[in-house]
Structure formats: structure tokens, C-alpha cells
Design an enzyme around this catalytic site. Structure first.
Site, short mmCIF file in Angstrom:
data_model
loop_
_atom_site.label_atom_id
_atom_site.label_comp_id
_atom_site.label_asym_id
_atom_site.label_seq_id
_atom_site.Cartn_x
_atom_site.Cartn_y
_atom_site.Cartn_z
CG ASP A 17 -0.56 -6.58 3.20
OD1 ASP A 17 -1.09 -6.58 4.33
OD2 ASP A 17 0.60 -6.20 2.99
CG HIS A 19 -0.21 -6.17 -2.45
ND1 HIS A 19 0.35 -4.90 -2.54
CD2 HIS A 19 0.33 -6.73 -1.33
CE1 HIS A 19 1.19 -4.72 -1.53
NE2 HIS A 19 1.20 -5.79 -0.78
CG ASP A 46 0.69 -2.56 1.42
OD1 ASP A 46 0.74 -1.30 1.44
OD2 ASP A 46 1.68 -3.27 1.64
CG ASN A 72 4.48 -0.48 2.63
OD1 ASN A 72 3.61 -1.24 3.06
ND2 ASN A 72 5.46 -0.90 1.84
CG HIS A 73 2.77 -1.32 -1.69
ND1 HIS A 73 3.46 -1.52 -2.87
CD2 HIS A 73 3.34 -2.16 -0.80
CE1 HIS A 73 4.39 -2.43 -2.71
NE2 HIS A 73 4.34 -2.84 -1.44
CG HIS A 187 4.33 -4.31 6.28
ND1 HIS A 187 4.45 -3.77 5.00
CD2 HIS A 187 5.53 -4.06 6.89
CE1 HIS A 187 5.66 -3.22 4.87
NE2 HIS A 187 6.33 -3.39 5.99
MN LIG Z 1 3.14 -3.42 3.20
#
Ligand SMILES: [Mn+2]
Length: 236
Positions: A17, A19, A46, A72-73, A187
Site C-alpha cells: 500500500d 497511501h 491503496d 478499497n481506498h 491491505h
Molecule cells: Mn486497504
């Protein structure tokens, strides 16, 4: 599901991820000697939320060697006008609320292109990538269900399980996924990569202000860079 043939000229890596920490990601690529002319970087998704460089994601999506699945983000961005905005903002989505509607629509259109699953041919077998989990015992079953859904509700539920499920890591299930040499997922932030059967969890939280770092998984050798968590001796 998107398929890639083997990389005949360079190396393939997967990263956990991101981010919104693209400068740190670039530093990890530089440390690994990543060559954008030959190598490819696959991402477990993500890409945005939490970090300071979320808007840079469009530059990264334009790079021909960068291939993420949808996390999911990222799915919040796709469904920005219908999703649960309160929980999104609570989980780092305020940067998106500050964009103009035209920009929001532009981000959403780009993110809608992100596949739920990627498969990559390597010299030693097929590698699969999803953000969170493959909810079936075999990769073939996931492919069939993603590509020939009974109906839209079922498809959405399946996509959500691929992007959200922590069942495998929570239960330390080692059964693995048939039909793959390895499945690579993110995740769930971990102190170091974890392998359960042929499922490799690589989110070592490169986006966390301290203690996290980016792991690059070589998809041919299945070795990680760095090989060990940095500064491990100081943490015992
Ligand atoms: Mn995630």
C-alpha cells in the site's frame, strides 16, 4: 482481471500500500536500482488517502511501467458520489473533498480503470495480485466469477471481498490459492512480509510516519528488497 505476459527484458516488482507517499516509494525504487525503461512495478493498490502526495497519483498512473490493482481506498474514488463519505474522510479521504468537482470526476474516471485483479506470467509460473484476498481456493474460480458474474450485486460483493477481506491473515490460513505460483496482497500493515501457503502479504506500511517501510517483492525470485526490516537490530 488484467493479464501481463512475462517481462523479457527487465525485472518485475510488487509493492505494498502506497497511501500518498510517492516520494518515499521513489526512494525505495532508487535503492533497488529500478530501471523504468526495462522494469515494471505492480502495486497492490491503496494508492491514496493518509499521505501528503495523493494528487501526484495521476502522474504515476500515466507511467507505462506502473500497474496497480484497485484497493478499497481507490474504490472510494471510483464511487466518490455514492460511497460512505464519512468513513472515507475518517480514513484519510479529506484531500479528495478539497478538489473541484471536475477534478474529482477526472480522478474517478482514471481509478475506474484499475482492475480488481492482475495476473503476471513469470519464468516460474503465474503470479496473481489483489489488494486484500482471493476469496476462492483457486485463481481460476476468481477469474470466472469476475468475468462472468451472475448479477451486479454479486459482482460488487465479490469485488469488495477482494478489496477488504482480512480473513486469511486474521486466521493465519495456510491453504493458499491453487493455480498460482504466488498470490501477492497488501491491505493489512505488517512489521515484515508474511507468507501463508503461497500467499505473500507485503504491506510493510511504507506510508507510516515511523517504523514502516516499502517492501519490493521481486516476482521472479520472490525475494524482497530490503531482505530484512531496516534497523531491526534496534527494535528487539
Ligand atoms: Mn486497504
Amino acid at each position: 482481471m488484467k493479464r501481463f505476459t512475462a517481462n523479457a527484458v527487465g525485472r518485475d516488482f510488487a509493492v505494498g500500500d502506497i497511501h500518498g507517499y510517492f516520494t518515499r516509494l521513489q526512494a525505495a525504487l532508487d535503492a533497488a536500482g529500478f530501471n523504468p525503461l526495462l522494469d515494471r512495478l505492480f502495486s497492490v493498490g491503496d494508492l491514496i488517502d493518509r499521505g501528503p502526495e495523493c494528487r501526484d497519483v495521476l502522474h504515476w498512473l500515466a507511467r507505462p511501467w506502473f500497474h496497480p490493482v484497485r484497493g478499497n481506498h481507490d474504490d472510494y474514488v471510483v464511487h466518490f458520489d455514492t460511497c460512505d463519505v464519512d468513513s472515507w474522510i475518517y480514513n484519510g479521504g479529506s484531500w479528495f473533498a478539497g478538489l473541484s468537482l471536475a477534478d474529482q470526476q477526472a480522478f474517478s474516471a482514471q481509478f475506474a480503470e484499475l482492475p480488481i485483479a492482475i495476473e503476471i506470467e513469470t519464468a516460474h509460473g503465474l503470479i496473481g495480485i489483489v489488494h486484500a484476498d482471493c476469496p476462492f481456493p483457486s485463481w481460476e474460480e476468481l477469474r470466472i466469477e469476475l468475468e462472468t458474474p451472475e448479477n451486479n450485486v454479486q459482482l460488487t460483493q465479490l469485488q469488495n471481498r477482494c478489496m477488504w477481506s482480512r480473513r486469511r491473515i486474521d486466521q493465519l490460513e495456510t491453504q493458499g490459492v491453487e493455480g498460482l505460483r504466488a498470490l501477492v496482497v497488501g491491505h493489512t500493515p505488517l512489521r515484515r512480509p508474511v507468507r501463508l501457503g503461497n500467499v505473500i502479504h507485503i504491506d510493510t506500511a511504507g506510508w507510516k510516519p515511523d517504523r514502516g517501510y516499502f517492501t519490493l517483492l521481486n516476482l521472479d525470485t520472490l525475494e524482497t528488497i530490503p531482505a530484512m526490516p531496516p534497523n531491526q537490530s534496534h527494535r528487539q
